[in-house]
Design an enzyme around this catalytic site. Sequence first.
Site, PDB file in Angstrom:
ATOM      1  N   ARG A 110       0.826  -1.219   0.000  1.00  0.00           N
ATOM      2  CA  ARG A 110       0.000   0.000   0.000  1.00  0.00           C
ATOM      3  C   ARG A 110       0.857   1.265   0.000  1.00  0.00           C
ATOM      4  NH1 ARG A 110      -2.154  -3.418   3.564  1.00  0.00           N
ATOM      5  NH2 ARG A 110      -4.017  -4.539   2.845  1.00  0.00           N
ATOM      6  N   LYS A 132       1.856  11.457 -10.857  1.00  0.00           N
ATOM      7  CA  LYS A 132       0.959  10.594 -11.637  1.00  0.00           C
ATOM      8  C   LYS A 132       1.721   9.336 -12.014  1.00  0.00           C
ATOM      9  CE  LYS A 132      -2.246  13.748 -13.949  1.00  0.00           C
ATOM     10  NZ  LYS A 132      -2.789  14.131 -15.264  1.00  0.00           N
ATOM     11  N   GLU A 174       7.490  18.866 -25.123  1.00  0.00           N
ATOM     12  CA  GLU A 174       6.978  19.258 -23.806  1.00  0.00           C
ATOM     13  C   GLU A 174       7.633  20.556 -23.347  1.00  0.00           C
ATOM     14  OE1 GLU A 174       4.466  18.270 -22.073  1.00  0.00           O
ATOM     15  OE2 GLU A 174       3.972  16.385 -23.048  1.00  0.00           O
ATOM     16  N   LYS A 202       6.011  23.179 -13.667  1.00  0.00           N
ATOM     17  CA  LYS A 202       5.142  22.029 -13.412  1.00  0.00           C
ATOM     18  C   LYS A 202       4.854  21.914 -11.919  1.00  0.00           C
ATOM     19  CE  LYS A 202       3.864  17.323 -14.126  1.00  0.00           C
ATOM     20  NZ  LYS A 202       3.843  16.143 -14.963  1.00  0.00           N
ATOM     21  N   GLU A 212      -5.537  17.028 -10.030  1.00  0.00           N
ATOM     22  CA  GLU A 212      -6.259  17.442 -11.232  1.00  0.00           C
ATOM     23  C   GLU A 212      -7.760  17.417 -11.018  1.00  0.00           C
ATOM     24  OE1 GLU A 212      -4.429  16.058 -14.846  1.00  0.00           O
ATOM     25  OE2 GLU A 212      -6.162  16.646 -16.056  1.00  0.00           O
ATOM     26  N   ARG A 218      -4.288  22.105 -12.836  1.00  0.00           N
ATOM     27  CA  ARG A 218      -3.365  21.115 -13.389  1.00  0.00           C
ATOM     28  C   ARG A 218      -3.726  20.747 -14.826  1.00  0.00           C
ATOM     29  NH1 ARG A 218      -0.363  16.045 -10.326  1.00  0.00           N
ATOM     30  NH2 ARG A 218       0.710  15.343 -12.203  1.00  0.00           N
ATOM     31  N   ASN A 222      -2.064  20.269 -19.889  1.00  0.00           N
ATOM     32  CA  ASN A 222      -2.390  19.514 -21.102  1.00  0.00           C
ATOM     33  C   ASN A 222      -2.438  20.404 -22.345  1.00  0.00           C
ATOM     34  OD1 ASN A 222      -2.687  16.926 -19.891  1.00  0.00           O
ATOM     35  ND2 ASN A 222      -4.609  17.633 -19.010  1.00  0.00           N
ATOM     36  N   HIS A 225      -2.282  19.117 -25.962  1.00  0.00           N
ATOM     37  CA  HIS A 225      -2.411  17.661 -25.903  1.00  0.00           C
ATOM     38  C   HIS A 225      -3.688  17.099 -26.512  1.00  0.00           C
ATOM     39  CE1 HIS A 225       1.105  17.977 -23.427  1.00  0.00           C
ATOM     40  NE2 HIS A 225       1.126  16.696 -23.151  1.00  0.00           N
ATOM     41  N   HIS A 229      -2.958  13.816 -28.499  1.00  0.00           N
ATOM     42  CA  HIS A 229      -3.420  12.478 -28.115  1.00  0.00           C
ATOM     43  C   HIS A 229      -4.129  11.800 -29.275  1.00  0.00           C
ATOM     44  CE1 HIS A 229      -3.261  13.415 -23.553  1.00  0.00           C
ATOM     45  NE2 HIS A 229      -2.187  12.741 -23.943  1.00  0.00           N
ATOM     46  N   HIS A 241       5.578  11.298 -28.569  1.00  0.00           N
ATOM     47  CA  HIS A 241       4.631  12.145 -27.838  1.00  0.00           C
ATOM     48  C   HIS A 241       4.924  13.644 -28.018  1.00  0.00           C
ATOM     49  CE1 HIS A 241       1.851  13.362 -24.735  1.00  0.00           C
ATOM     50  NE2 HIS A 241       2.825  13.963 -24.081  1.00  0.00           N
TER      51      HIS A 241
HETATM   52  N1  LIG Z   1       3.361  10.584 -15.215  1.00  0.00           N
HETATM   53  C1  LIG Z   1       3.304  11.639 -15.990  1.00  0.00           C
HETATM   54  O1  LIG Z   1       2.971  12.745 -15.552  1.00  0.00           O
HETATM   55  C2  LIG Z   1       3.686  11.503 -17.435  1.00  0.00           C
HETATM   56  C3  LIG Z   1       3.829  12.656 -18.232  1.00  0.00           C
HETATM   57  C4  LIG Z   1       4.231  12.502 -19.548  1.00  0.00           C
HETATM   58  C5  LIG Z   1       4.457  11.234 -20.067  1.00  0.00           C
HETATM   59  N2  LIG Z   1       4.289  10.129 -19.266  1.00  0.00           N
HETATM   60  C6  LIG Z   1       4.533   8.784 -19.788  1.00  0.00           C
HETATM   61  O2  LIG Z   1       5.898   8.702 -20.141  1.00  0.00           O
HETATM   62  C7  LIG Z   1       6.071   7.719 -21.164  1.00  0.00           C
HETATM   63  C8  LIG Z   1       6.992   8.274 -22.214  1.00  0.00           C
HETATM   64  O3  LIG Z   1       8.222   8.590 -21.607  1.00  0.00           O
HETATM   65  P1  LIG Z   1       9.524   8.872 -22.482  1.00  0.00           P
HETATM   66  O4  LIG Z   1       9.204   9.808 -23.563  1.00  0.00           O
HETATM   67  O5  LIG Z   1      10.581   9.231 -21.528  1.00  0.00           O
HETATM   68  O6  LIG Z   1       9.774   7.491 -23.220  1.00  0.00           O
HETATM   69  P2  LIG Z   1      10.324   6.067 -22.732  1.00  0.00           P
HETATM   70  O7  LIG Z   1      10.370   6.004 -21.257  1.00  0.00           O
HETATM   71  O8  LIG Z   1       9.518   5.052 -23.448  1.00  0.00           O
HETATM   72  O9  LIG Z   1      11.828   6.086 -23.280  1.00  0.00           O
HETATM   73  C9  LIG Z   1      12.046   6.184 -24.666  1.00  0.00           C
HETATM   74  C10 LIG Z   1      13.200   5.292 -25.115  1.00  0.00           C
HETATM   75  O10 LIG Z   1      14.436   5.864 -24.725  1.00  0.00           O
HETATM   76  C11 LIG Z   1      15.239   4.891 -24.047  1.00  0.00           C
HETATM   77  N3  LIG Z   1      16.083   5.631 -23.125  1.00  0.00           N
HETATM   78  C12 LIG Z   1      15.698   6.246 -21.998  1.00  0.00           C
HETATM   79  N4  LIG Z   1      16.701   6.915 -21.459  1.00  0.00           N
HETATM   80  C13 LIG Z   1      17.769   6.725 -22.240  1.00  0.00           C
HETATM   81  C14 LIG Z   1      19.108   7.176 -22.202  1.00  0.00           C
HETATM   82  N5  LIG Z   1      19.540   8.038 -21.256  1.00  0.00           N
HETATM   83  N6  LIG Z   1      19.943   6.768 -23.181  1.00  0.00           N
HETATM   84  C15 LIG Z   1      19.507   5.957 -24.173  1.00  0.00           C
HETATM   85  N7  LIG Z   1      18.256   5.509 -24.277  1.00  0.00           N
HETATM   86  C16 LIG Z   1      17.393   5.897 -23.315  1.00  0.00           C
HETATM   87  C17 LIG Z   1      14.219   3.963 -23.411  1.00  0.00           C
HETATM   88  O11 LIG Z   1      14.787   2.702 -23.107  1.00  0.00           O
HETATM   89  C18 LIG Z   1      13.161   3.900 -24.501  1.00  0.00           C
HETATM   90  O12 LIG Z   1      13.523   2.973 -25.493  1.00  0.00           O
HETATM   91  C19 LIG Z   1       4.695   7.371 -21.662  1.00  0.00           C
HETATM   92  O13 LIG Z   1       4.324   6.102 -21.187  1.00  0.00           O
HETATM   93  C20 LIG Z   1       3.804   8.445 -21.049  1.00  0.00           C
HETATM   94  O14 LIG Z   1       2.493   7.991 -20.793  1.00  0.00           O
HETATM   95  C21 LIG Z   1       3.916  10.253 -17.973  1.00  0.00           C
END
Ligand SMILES: NC(=O)c1ccc[n+]([C@@H]2O[C@H](COP(=O)([O-])OP(=O)(O)OC[C@H]3O[C@@H](n4cnc5c(N)ncnc54)[C@H](O)[C@@H]3O)[C@@H](O)[C@H]2O)c1
Length: 335
Positions: A110, A132, A174, A202, A212, A218, A222, A225, A229, A241
């Site tokens: 938990r 999140k 972003e 942020k 949110e 919050r 977006n 977005h 999306h 993204h």
């Molecule tokens: N929680 C939130 O507020 C929030 C906000 C925005 C996005 N997200 C989520 O984040 C995810 C996308 O994150 P992302 O864009 O970081 O992509 P990702 O985490 O999928 O990483 C992208 C690629 O880069 C590689 N990688 C990461 N760091 C590296 C490094 N230093 N060197 C070489 N390769 C590296 C990873 O292995 C992967 O193949 C989505 O699932 C999205 O829903 C969450």
Amino acid sequence: VIRVPVPLGERAYDVVVGAGVRKLLPECLPPRAERVAVVTQAGIPAEVEPGCPSETFVIGDGEAAKSLATVAELTGGFARMGLTRADAVVGLGGGLVTDVAGFAAAAYHRGVPVVHVPTTLLGMVDAAIGGKTGVNLPEGKNLVGAFWQPAAVLCDTDLLATLPEREWRSGYGELAKYHFLTGEDLEALGLEERIARAAAIKANFVAADEREAIGGRRALLNYGHTLAHALEVCGRHDLRHGEAVGIGLVFAAELAHDLGRIDAGRVARHREVVAGYGLATEIPVALDRDEVLVLMARDKKAIGGIRFVLDAPAGLEVVPVPGDVVASTLARLGA
Ligand SMILES: NC(=O)c1ccc[n+]([C@@H]2O[C@H](COP(=O)([O-])OP(=O)(O)OC[C@H]3O[C@@H](n4cnc5c(N)ncnc54)[C@H](O)[C@@H]3O)[C@@H](O)[C@H]2O)c1
């Protein structure tokens, strides 16, 4: 090294930005932690030293690995290593890793403390901050999750040295968004300062509206977005993204202009900022207008019509926009 406080009362923490800051991990862990579970991916060439016994859990790459099955594997592993609530989880990776590690930490016993060490630009300016967490279902993205604030976020800019070009662009989308959230000029800042400033922006939105709430601030995070999306979900455009967000920001500006909310100069400013990050500003030519309209109406913020975050001289606000106005702006831009 820049320290950005996320002022959330008893859940307050710092986002620390700078070269080498992953070395601060031991002091971010609970004082009596005896074990640490590090969650990461095979393709990430980064390592951390928690300063106590640790086990590393390697999860899969790509959105299919962001699943309840992965959470089941991780939490089972936490149990087998004897992780307790006095210990901690560390998410070492991009947004995918920190979302999954954060949710596994929120659910296991938990709730056990989690420290995020984001390794992508997108993670540093967005995903790792704000609490999140979650995973995808076959029915849709991010449908199961929890708000679970980290104990600290260590944005070590050294880790960006290996980040692929495409992932830089995703983070830049972003970052471009943050230029319009407060009206301040981020262009004068170097990378480290810019990441820290984005994290601070942020943090302020999160502090004002941690979960949110409907109608809360919050939701303004977006910006750009709604179309982004839809472009991602329809899946035919091969956009990361942030690349989709860049297009979405320009579209939101054009829409605000068609609604008489902002002038042509402000639209041009959006195009300039997005293009300045080397991102596309144009809607993909192969876009199916009707499909995108249906997808946008299905957006989680589409309570009573298609809702967009739109700019105005007084700042951003969430506005319901009639479908025919959205369609005509899409058509005007060539969709
Ligand atoms: N929680 C939130 O507020 C929030 C906000 C925005 C996005 N997200 C989520 O984040 C995810 C996308 O994150 P992302 O864009 O970081 O992509 P990702 O985490 O999928 O990483 C992208 C690629 O880069 C590689 N990688 C990461 N760091 C590296 C490094 N230093 N060197 C070489 N390769 C590296 C990873 O292995 C992967 O193949 C989505 O699932 C999205 O829903 C969450």
